[in-house]
Design an enzyme around this catalytic site. Structure first.
Site, short mmCIF file in Angstrom:
data_model
loop_
_atom_site.label_atom_id
_atom_site.label_comp_id
_atom_site.label_asym_id
_atom_site.label_seq_id
_atom_site.Cartn_x
_atom_site.Cartn_y
_atom_site.Cartn_z
N HIS A 1 66.85 -20.99 -47.56
CA HIS A 1 67.21 -21.16 -48.97
C HIS A 1 68.72 -21.24 -49.10
O HIS A 1 69.44 -20.61 -48.33
CB HIS A 1 66.71 -19.97 -49.80
CG HIS A 1 65.23 -19.82 -49.76
ND1 HIS A 1 64.60 -18.71 -50.27
CD2 HIS A 1 64.25 -20.61 -49.26
CE1 HIS A 1 63.28 -18.84 -50.09
NE2 HIS A 1 63.06 -19.98 -49.49
N TYR B 1 61.69 -26.18 -54.32
CA TYR B 1 63.12 -26.49 -54.34
C TYR B 1 63.38 -27.90 -53.79
O TYR B 1 62.90 -28.26 -52.73
CB TYR B 1 63.84 -25.45 -53.49
CG TYR B 1 65.31 -25.69 -53.28
CD1 TYR B 1 65.77 -26.13 -52.05
CD2 TYR B 1 66.21 -25.45 -54.30
CE1 TYR B 1 67.12 -26.34 -51.84
CE2 TYR B 1 67.56 -25.65 -54.10
CZ TYR B 1 68.01 -26.09 -52.87
OH TYR B 1 69.34 -26.30 -52.68
N ARG C 1 57.05 -13.19 -42.83
CA ARG C 1 58.31 -13.76 -43.34
C ARG C 1 58.95 -12.81 -44.34
O ARG C 1 60.16 -12.56 -44.30
CB ARG C 1 57.99 -15.11 -43.97
CG ARG C 1 59.14 -15.94 -44.45
CD ARG C 1 58.61 -17.34 -44.75
NE ARG C 1 59.35 -18.04 -45.77
CZ ARG C 1 60.39 -18.81 -45.53
NH1 ARG C 1 60.84 -18.95 -44.30
NH2 ARG C 1 61.00 -19.44 -46.51
#
Length: 368
Positions: free
Chosen positions: A330, A339, A310
């Protein structure tokens, strides 16, 4: 006076239930003392202690004011009780199942350490002592939860200051080595076809293991690959550009499997066409990596894992001038792994238009 928590309402004054255990709060010192798990015994002891520690005041003295009435011994708000309210607030945020599970575990660990204290009496020192008892990574995660918890208490008017604010995050040393492009190529060339497919798809889409193995052909609609990330709950629509289409074509087989990433051959424990568990992706990646002698000089925990693909893909996209944030799921560069997004119901749209595989595609066909 604030009504007692339902679990404590039928108990004598100064006696509280915290989980399976009972605690007596000394009316003069405010300290808590364990009373065991026997309800009847705890109640008897609380009555005896109250009789000795709480000075009686006559009705005449109360009316004439000749003797000040003893202050209430009821705590303003037990932290354990506030954590119950905080848990309800978390449920209203619509967290993903994994985030909700992790947050519940953190809250219960905090409750065990600090739950018997009054919310308004918890000091920065008590918070710091709790955080110091954790590993740096755990301490930072707990600090984030505690900070949010106390901010919510301020918003509800229970306290006016946050004792967590002045504490600091601990420095976490980066342990795991980054995966290089060259080593990715070597691992890819030595891998079986089903692992190669996972490597390719992971590199170009930047998705986590659990999201890759959950992808099915039914997620492919009208030239778009749709998924909802397990960790964050972020919904992502990935445009199937030519580079991604080539990767998906290599994932197809004559097995009529509904899963994009699937076993091509059976084994004593799996059947051809079965999906690959995320743990299997990691173990197969480790096996190939170690068989090639890559990163052998490093301790096992510092060697790059499948998850590092990733990061590698993100770095390759950035090097080609493309911002990888949307593919990562994100919404901002400041987003952390914990988050929380109240607007996660909207879809993010990403287009992997840059072919980050083109510079080493030929090496994929070379034998190890």
């Amino acid at each position: 006076m604030r009504p007692r928590n339902p679990a404590n309402r039928a108990l004598p004054v100064n006696l509280y239930k915290n989980g399976r255990y009972y605690q007596y709060r000394h009316p003069q010192t405010g300290r808590y003392h364990g009373m065991g798990t026997d309800r009847a015994a705890a109640i008897r002891a609380a009555h005896q202690l109250n009789a000795q520690l709480i000075e009686p005041i006559s009705l005449t003295e109360r009316v004439l004011g000749t003797k000040r009435q003893a202050p209430s011994t009821e705590p303003t708000l037990l932290f354990s009780d506030w954590l119950d309210t905080y848990a309800t607030l978390l449920d209203e945020r619509g967290l993903s199942s994994l985030s909700r599970y992790n947050r519940q575990r953190q809250v219960e660990r905090i409750r065990a350490a600090l739950g018997a204290l009054d919310l308004s009496t918890i000091t920065t020192r008590r918070i710091a002592e709790f955080l110091d008892a954790q590993t740096p990574r755990q301490a930072n995660a707990y600090r984030s939860v505690l900070n949010d918890c106390f901010n919510e208490a301020i918003a509800k008017g229970h306290i006016t200051t946050n004792p967590v604010t002045v504490t600091k995050n601990k420095r976490v040393a980066t342990q795991r080595q980054r995966l290089t492009l060259e080593d990715f190529q070597r691992i890819h060339a030595a891998s079986p076809i089903h692992l190669q497919n996972a490597l390719d798809l992971g590199l170009i889409t930047l998705q986590r293991r659990e999201d890759l193995v959950s992808l099915s052909w039914s997620d492919l609609r009208d030239g778009v690959l749709e998924l909802q990330q397990h960790k964050t709950g972020t919904r992502l629509r990935i445009t199937v550009t030519k580079p991604l289409a080539r990767v998906l074509d290599t994932c197809r087989s004559n097995l009529d499997s509904p899963w994009i990433i699937h076993y091509r051959r059976g084994s004593p424990h799996t059947r051809a066409g079965d999906p690959i568990a995320k743990q299997q992706l990691s173990s197969m990646f480790r096996a190939v990596r170690d068989s090639l002698g890559l990163y052998a000089e490093l301790p096992i925990r510092q060697r790059p894992s499948f998850h590092e693909i990733r990061s590698l893909g993100a770095r390759l996209y950035e090097a080609r001038g493309m911002d990888p944030q949307t593919l990562l799921g994100h919404k901002s560069r400041q987003m952390t792994e914990v988050y929380l997004d109240s607007r996660r119901e909207e879809w993010l749209v990403a287009s992997p238009a840059v072919d980050i595989l083109e510079n080493f595609r030929e090496s994929f066909d070379k034998p190890s």
